[in-house]
Design an enzyme around this catalytic site. Structure first.
Site, short mmCIF file in Angstrom:
data_model
loop_
_atom_site.label_atom_id
_atom_site.label_comp_id
_atom_site.label_asym_id
_atom_site.label_seq_id
_atom_site.Cartn_x
_atom_site.Cartn_y
_atom_site.Cartn_z
N SER A 142 0.86 -1.18 0.00
CA SER A 142 0.00 0.00 0.00
C SER A 142 0.90 1.23 0.00
CB SER A 142 -0.84 -0.01 1.29
OG SER A 142 -1.42 1.26 1.53
N TYR A 155 -2.39 -1.00 10.45
CA TYR A 155 -2.30 -1.16 8.99
C TYR A 155 -0.97 -0.63 8.47
CZ TYR A 155 -4.03 -1.00 4.12
OH TYR A 155 -4.21 -1.18 2.76
P1 NAD Z 1 -11.41 -6.22 0.07
O1 NAD Z 1 -12.00 -6.03 1.41
O2 NAD Z 1 -12.23 -6.00 -1.15
O3 NAD Z 1 -10.74 -7.65 -0.04
C1 NAD Z 1 -10.05 -8.25 1.03
C2 NAD Z 1 -9.99 -9.73 0.79
O4 NAD Z 1 -9.30 -10.33 1.88
C3 NAD Z 1 -11.37 -10.39 0.73
O5 NAD Z 1 -11.35 -11.42 -0.23
C4 NAD Z 1 -11.53 -10.97 2.13
O6 NAD Z 1 -12.42 -12.08 2.20
C5 NAD Z 1 -10.10 -11.39 2.39
N1 NAD Z 1 -9.80 -11.64 3.79
C6 NAD Z 1 -9.99 -10.82 4.85
N2 NAD Z 1 -9.62 -11.44 5.98
C7 NAD Z 1 -9.19 -12.67 5.62
C8 NAD Z 1 -8.69 -13.78 6.33
N3 NAD Z 1 -8.56 -13.77 7.68
N4 NAD Z 1 -8.36 -14.89 5.64
C9 NAD Z 1 -8.52 -14.94 4.30
N5 NAD Z 1 -8.98 -13.91 3.57
C10 NAD Z 1 -9.31 -12.80 4.23
O7 NAD Z 1 -10.15 -5.25 0.05
P2 NAD Z 1 -9.15 -4.74 -1.09
O8 NAD Z 1 -9.24 -3.28 -1.10
O9 NAD Z 1 -9.31 -5.50 -2.36
O10 NAD Z 1 -7.77 -5.11 -0.40
C11 NAD Z 1 -6.90 -6.11 -0.87
C12 NAD Z 1 -5.50 -5.75 -0.45
O11 NAD Z 1 -5.14 -4.50 -1.04
C13 NAD Z 1 -5.33 -5.56 1.06
O12 NAD Z 1 -4.09 -6.10 1.47
C14 NAD Z 1 -5.31 -4.05 1.20
O13 NAD Z 1 -4.61 -3.64 2.34
C15 NAD Z 1 -4.60 -3.65 -0.06
N6 NAD Z 1 -4.79 -2.26 -0.46
C16 NAD Z 1 -6.04 -1.77 -0.72
C17 NAD Z 1 -6.17 -0.46 -1.09
C18 NAD Z 1 -7.50 0.15 -1.40
O14 NAD Z 1 -7.58 1.37 -1.50
N7 NAD Z 1 -8.55 -0.63 -1.57
C19 NAD Z 1 -5.06 0.37 -1.19
C20 NAD Z 1 -3.80 -0.16 -0.92
C21 NAD Z 1 -3.69 -1.49 -0.55
#
Ligand code: NAD
Length: 260
Positions: A142, A155
């Site tokens: 991130s 985070y």
């Molecule tokens: P999201 O909530 O859409 O997806 C998260 C996924 O992780 C889901 O499939 C959920 O079921 C799974 N998950 C959560 N807890 C879990 C567990 N204990 N075991 C197995 N699976 C689990 O979120 P996203 O935005 O797609 O995030 C995905 C990654 O991207 C994360 O690591 C997040 O930190 C990172 N990220 C997101 C953003 C953003 O702006 N959305 C920015 C930077 C980084």
């Protein structure tokens, strides 16, 4: 490009992970998807990947906070497809609160899912990759692996840790045809971002619109959310032969956020 390869994407029932799993499948990789959610919706995604891209897809319900389940998931991917060539450590959760009120169990869970899970998965996947002299490890980090924001102590700590993990692993596997990198998105419109809006409203005393404009997009010079497909395209590139010398890197895809 990835025909005959097998990819595992943690946290791929939603958002960025799902887009990465689909993009890797579109390149011909067999995929293991993982994450929580409605059983029927997950099965629909899994079957849809097989049908649309002509690959095999399996689903693992492994909980990324449980080391034994992570190791078993890696083994089941290797057993199902004969190898695990691409590991994407993507699962992540968020909690927004001032440090003095930050719930201890939220800290533990965010570190477990966002940092320790990657350690356990890489540890389990590297022996097979080394023996085949090819591998791609990608961590969805991130912008918060490079800079901080208030009220996100767990985070930001997990993501900074993930960047260190990627560099260390990259050095250890550099002569085995394996690369290990971080992709560091800015704000991508997914359920993870949508769900933090109410807590941010509370922590900062703002309306939902103000949170979007003055907190989220304020950080991003382009003033636009990044799409999951843009992040997935970068992951696919990192799996290509053209990217074989990119390792130990932390690649920003953040609309200029961390350039400031
Ligand atoms: P999201 O909530 O859409 O997806 C998260 C996924 O992780 C889901 O499939 C959920 O079921 C799974 N998950 C959560 N807890 C879990 C567990 N204990 N075991 C197995 N699976 C689990 O979120 P996203 O935005 O797609 O995030 C995905 C990654 O991207 C994360 O690591 C997040 O930190 C990172 N990220 C997101 C953003 C953003 O702006 N959305 C920015 C930077 C980084």
């Amino acid at each position: 490009m990835l025909k005959g390869k097998s990819a595992l994407v943690t946290g791929s029932t939603s958002g960025i992970g799902l887009a990465i799993a689909r993009a890797l499948a579109a390149e011909g990789a067999n995929v293991t998807i993982n994450g929580f959610g409605d059983k029927a919706a997950i099965e629909k995604e899994r079957a849809g990947i097989e049908k649309q891209f002509g690959v095999k897809a399996i689903y693992s319900p492994a909980d990324m906070s449980k080391p034994a389940e992570i190791a078993a998931m890696v083994r089941s991917a290797e057993q199902a497809f004969g190898s695990l060539d691409i590991l994407v450590n993507n699962a992540g959760i968020q909690h927004v609160a001032p440090i003095e009120e930050f719930p201890i169990e939220k800290w533990d869970r965010i570190i477990a899912i966002g940092l320790s899970a990657a350690f356990h998965a890489v540890r389990a996947a590297v022996p097979g990759m080394k023996s085949r002299k090819w591998g791609r490890i990608i961590n969805t980090a991130s912008a918060h692996s490079l800079v901080a924001s208030p009220f996100k102590v767990a985070y930001v700590s997990a993501k900074h840790g993930l960047a260190g993990l990627a560099k260390t692993v990259a050095l250890e596997v550099a002569t085995f045809g394996i690369t290990c990198n971080c992709i560091s998105p800015g704000y991508v419109w997914t359920p993870l971002v949508e769900k933090q809006i109410p807590d941010t409203m509370k922590a900062r005393g703002l309306t939902a619109e103000q949170v979007k404009r003055d907190v989220l997009l304020a950080a991003q010079p382009t003033k636009e959310f990044i799409t999951v497909d843009e992040v997935a395209a970068l992951a696919v590139y990192l799996c290509s032969d053209a990217a074989k010398s990119i390792t130990g890197a932390n690649l920003s895809i953040d609309g200029g956020w961390t350039a400031e």
